[in-house]
Design a protein around this motif. Structure first.
Motif, PDB file in Angstrom:
ATOM      1  N   PRO A 155       0.639  -1.088  -0.084  1.00 23.08           N
ATOM      2  CA  PRO A 155      -0.320   0.169   0.202  1.00 23.08           C
ATOM      3  C   PRO A 155       0.831   1.227  -0.360  1.00 23.08           C
ATOM      4  CG  PRO A 155      -0.310  -1.190   1.790  1.00 23.08           C
ATOM      5  CD  PRO A 155       0.954  -1.682   0.563  1.00 23.08           C
ATOM      6  N   GLU A 156      -0.107   2.515  -0.334  1.00 17.87           N
ATOM      7  CA  GLU A 156       0.530   3.791  -0.308  1.00 17.87           C
ATOM      8  C   GLU A 156       1.463   3.879   0.641  1.00 17.87           C
ATOM      9  OE1 GLU A 156      -0.159   5.607  -4.013  1.00 17.87           O
ATOM     10  OE2 GLU A 156       0.588   4.374  -5.490  1.00 17.87           O
ATOM     11  N   SER A 157       0.730   3.937   1.733  1.00 19.96           N
ATOM     12  CA  SER A 157      -0.283   4.973   3.050  1.00 19.96           C
ATOM     13  C   SER A 157       1.409   4.246   3.082  1.00 19.96           C
ATOM     14  CB  SER A 157      -1.411   4.544   3.429  1.00 19.96           C
ATOM     15  OG  SER A 157      -0.850   2.631   3.740  1.00 19.96           O
ATOM     16  N   LEU A 158       2.638   3.402   2.841  1.00 21.66           N
ATOM     17  CA  LEU A 158       3.753   3.266   3.617  1.00 21.66           C
ATOM     18  C   LEU A 158       4.227   3.805   3.228  1.00 21.66           C
ATOM     19  CD1 LEU A 158       3.558  -0.903   4.824  1.00 21.66           C
ATOM     20  CD2 LEU A 158       2.755   1.451   6.554  1.00 21.66           C
ATOM     21  N   THR A 159       4.378   5.318   4.417  1.00 25.56           N
ATOM     22  CA  THR A 159       5.052   6.749   3.299  1.00 25.56           C
ATOM     23  C   THR A 159       6.958   6.442   3.964  1.00 25.56           C
ATOM     24  OG1 THR A 159       5.031   7.968   4.833  1.00 25.56           O
ATOM     25  CG2 THR A 159       3.624   7.877   3.074  1.00 25.56           C
ATOM     26  N   LYS A 160       8.174   7.257   3.106  1.00 22.93           N
ATOM     27  CA  LYS A 160       9.103   6.954   3.422  1.00 22.93           C
ATOM     28  C   LYS A 160       8.952   7.506   4.691  1.00 22.93           C
ATOM     29  CE  LYS A 160      11.065   7.156  -0.785  1.00 22.93           C
ATOM     30  NZ  LYS A 160      12.435   8.085  -1.548  1.00 22.93           N
ATOM     31  N   ASP A 161       8.193   8.584   5.605  1.00 27.08           N
ATOM     32  CA  ASP A 161       8.245   9.614   6.728  1.00 27.08           C
ATOM     33  C   ASP A 161       8.271   8.043   7.915  1.00 27.08           C
ATOM     34  OD1 ASP A 161       9.578  11.509   5.911  1.00 27.08           O
ATOM     35  OD2 ASP A 161       7.398  13.004   5.857  1.00 27.08           O
ATOM     36  N   TYR A 162       6.981   7.371   7.465  1.00 34.30           N
ATOM     37  CA  TYR A 162       6.385   6.870   8.490  1.00 34.30           C
ATOM     38  C   TYR A 162       7.206   5.531   8.594  1.00 34.30           C
ATOM     39  CZ  TYR A 162       3.540   2.780  10.399  1.00 34.30           C
ATOM     40  OH  TYR A 162       2.801   2.417  11.608  1.00 34.30           O
ATOM     41  N   ILE A 163       8.109   4.705   7.267  1.00 30.72           N
ATOM     42  CA  ILE A 163       9.327   3.615   7.922  1.00 30.72           C
ATOM     43  C   ILE A 163      10.401   4.537   8.140  1.00 30.72           C
ATOM     44  CG2 ILE A 163      11.045   2.673   6.260  1.00 30.72           C
ATOM     45  CD1 ILE A 163       7.448   1.592   6.074  1.00 30.72           C
ATOM     46  N   ALA A 164      11.096   5.811   8.443  1.00 33.48           N
ATOM     47  CA  ALA A 164      11.986   6.316   9.216  1.00 33.48           C
ATOM     48  C   ALA A 164      11.220   6.518  10.133  1.00 33.48           C
ATOM     49  CB  ALA A 164      11.584   7.926   8.393  1.00 33.48           C
ATOM     50  N   HIS A 165       9.756   6.356  10.959  1.00 33.15           N
ATOM     51  CA  HIS A 165       9.278   7.053  12.088  1.00 33.15           C
ATOM     52  C   HIS A 165       9.412   5.524  12.505  1.00 33.15           C
ATOM     53  CE1 HIS A 165       6.668   7.557  15.412  1.00 33.15           C
ATOM     54  NE2 HIS A 165       5.971   5.680  15.032  1.00 33.15           N
ATOM     55  N   LEU A 166       9.144   4.614  11.950  1.00 30.41           N
ATOM     56  CA  LEU A 166       9.439   3.166  12.754  1.00 30.41           C
ATOM     57  C   LEU A 166      10.532   2.467  12.950  1.00 30.41           C
ATOM     58  CD1 LEU A 166       7.764   1.100   9.928  1.00 30.41           C
ATOM     59  CD2 LEU A 166       6.558   1.386  12.069  1.00 30.41           C
ATOM     60  N   ALA A 167      11.764   2.238  12.674  1.00 30.14           N
ATOM     61  CA  ALA A 167      12.925   2.864  12.310  1.00 30.14           C
ATOM     62  C   ALA A 167      13.850   3.612  13.731  1.00 30.14           C
ATOM     63  CB  ALA A 167      14.060   2.941  11.504  1.00 30.14           C
ATOM     64  N   ARG A 168      12.949   4.654  14.001  1.00 35.54           N
ATOM     65  CA  ARG A 168      13.762   5.469  15.198  1.00 35.54           C
ATOM     66  C   ARG A 168      12.638   4.463  16.881  1.00 35.54           C
ATOM     67  NH1 ARG A 168      15.698  10.174  13.984  1.00 35.54           N
ATOM     68  NH2 ARG A 168      14.993  11.407  11.799  1.00 35.54           N
ATOM     69  N   MET A 169      11.263   4.611  16.206  1.00 37.73           N
ATOM     70  CA  MET A 169      11.025   4.079  16.716  1.00 37.73           C
ATOM     71  C   MET A 169      11.978   2.373  17.482  1.00 37.73           C
ATOM     72  SD  MET A 169       8.819   5.981  18.038  1.00 37.73           S
ATOM     73  CE  MET A 169      10.099   6.821  18.096  1.00 37.73           C
ATOM     74  N   ALA A 170      11.670   1.284  16.668  1.00 36.68           N
ATOM     75  CA  ALA A 170      13.203   0.533  16.908  1.00 36.68           C
ATOM     76  C   ALA A 170      13.934   0.612  17.287  1.00 36.68           C
ATOM     77  CB  ALA A 170      12.922  -0.246  15.592  1.00 36.68           C
ATOM     78  N   VAL A 171      14.821   1.251  17.054  1.00 35.25           N
ATOM     79  CA  VAL A 171      16.017   2.139  17.570  1.00 35.25           C
ATOM     80  C   VAL A 171      15.840   2.378  19.322  1.00 35.25           C
ATOM     81  CG1 VAL A 171      18.016   3.564  17.483  1.00 35.25           C
ATOM     82  CG2 VAL A 171      17.704   2.737  15.528  1.00 35.25           C
TER      83      VAL A 171
END
Length: 390
Positions: free
Chosen positions: A62-78
């Protein structure tokens, strides 16, 4: 006959190890796509270095998974791992996302169409293994190496031992007698610490009680050799101290070198990729063979060709410990479980967001979860395999 008296060593790395940071982020991306679209396609690789994360790969979803959202997921994992240090901080590190569409030429081989079933996402060989060394039917050295680091992560995150940092490695050498593990001859632990004044002895005093709790009673003796932070200070850790990449800890992820490995990494891949799903299936079958008391050790190999649905070969080795007709059991494995990519995914319910939790402390020897996580650790084929073995 297999050797009965020997030493064997395996290592593990913590969730804060640079490579494991990358595995965690890549699997967080897989989970995000599968949460939105169960048949999404993901092949995600992550690189992490001083205050920088790069996420790249191929996806279909889905296009709803934007680059900004992927970056947010990375931050939350770290953030969850615990990095908030000057050289690698979850809030301030630079994150670049370079995910693009999956190759149409790969997709045409994998997708089902007409009378063609879904094909394997790549060629390759995958192995599964199980043995009676531990209750989890895992080799003892890797299992206890994982347990040590998981325990230290728990007390670090709880605040009980807040002086410990996220980055750590363990290594356990197990002594075998009559083919069974009976003790530990050496323990190696290198763990990041946040207090620069701590010596190696200070760190040992902190971690030794937890290590002892993780190992069976009597396994540590006066002769056990300890190496705790043998290089001295370990303050600069994680991606600030060493660059990390997805997929570089494949032996840590599996059996610690006690069994063969096909070479393919798991993290960052959706379950159409047989590197991941078929390795899970092979472990599932091997574990059930041992749990059914048909053997004390079992290795299973599966092989695939890209775009082809059924495995090219199914091989089983009971290592002279079998209590059944080995060839008959091997021939019947396809009858108890469909080994096509679709068959594996459906049987083990792999099209679910269950992968981020696998990124550290091993993909095997874990407890099956109610939501389908670690479904390949179930032993629900025991009766079927006993019937098959006759």
């Amino acid at each position: 006959m297999a050797r009965q008296e020997y030493l064997f060593t395996s290592e593990s790395v913590s969730e804060g190890h640079p490579d494991k940071v990358c595995d965690r982020i890549s699997d967080a991306v897989v989970d995000a796509y599968l949460s939105e679209m169960p048949d999404a396609r993901v092949a995600c690789e992550t690189l992490a270095t001083t205050n920088r994360i790069v996420i790249a790969g191929e996806t279909r979803g889905p296009e709803s998974l934007t680059k900004d959202y992927i970056a947010h997921l990375a931050r939350m994992a770290v953030k969850d791992i615990g990095y908030a240090q000057e050289g690698f901080h979850w809030e301030t590190c630079d994150i670049a996302v370079h995910l693009h569409a999956q190759s149409a030429h790969i997709a045409q081989g994998v997708d089902a169409s007409g009378n063609k079933d879904e094909g394997a996402g790549d060629q390759g060989i995958m192995f599964g293994y199980a043995c009676r060394e531990t209750e989890e039917l895992m080799p003892a050295p890797i299992l206890f190496s994982h347990k040590i680091l998981k325990k230290l992560a728990e007390v670090r995150k709880s605040g009980q031992e807040a002086v410990l940092g996220p980055d750590a490695k363990s290594q356990v050498t197990v002594r075998y007698e009559n083919g069974l593990p009976v003790g530990v001859t050496s323990i190696v632990l290198s763990t990041q610490h946040l207090d620069e004044t701590l010596t190696s002895m200070d760190v040992r005093q902190i971690v030794e009680p937890y290590i002892r709790d993780c190992l069976p009673s009597g396994w540590i003796s006066d002769e056990t050799v300890w190496h705790v932070n043998p290089t001295g200070a370990f303050v600069i850790g994680g991606p600030d101290g060493d660059c990390g990449l997805t997929g570089r800890k494949i032996i840590v992820d599996t059996y610690g070198g006690a069994a063969p490995h096909g070479g393919g990494a798991f993290s960052g891949k959706d379950p159409t990729k047989v590197d991941r799903s078929a390795a899970y299936a092979a472990r599932y079958l091997a574990k059930n063979v041992v749990a059914a008391d048909l053997a004390d050790r079992c290795t299973i190999q599966l092989s695939y060709a890209i775009g082809v649905s059924e495995p090219l070969s199914v091989y089983m080795n009971l290592h002279d410990t079998g209590r059944c007709d080995e060839a008959k059991l091997e021939a019947g494995l396809r009858d108890v479980m469909r080994l096509s990519p679709r068959g594996i995914r459906e049987h083990l319910h792999l099209n679910s967001p269950i992968y981020e939790r696998t990124a550290a402390y091993g993909h095997f020897g874990r407890e099956p979860a109610a939501d389908g996580g670690f479904s390949w650790e179930k032993t629900d084929l025991v009766d079927a395999l006993r019937t098959l073995a006759g």
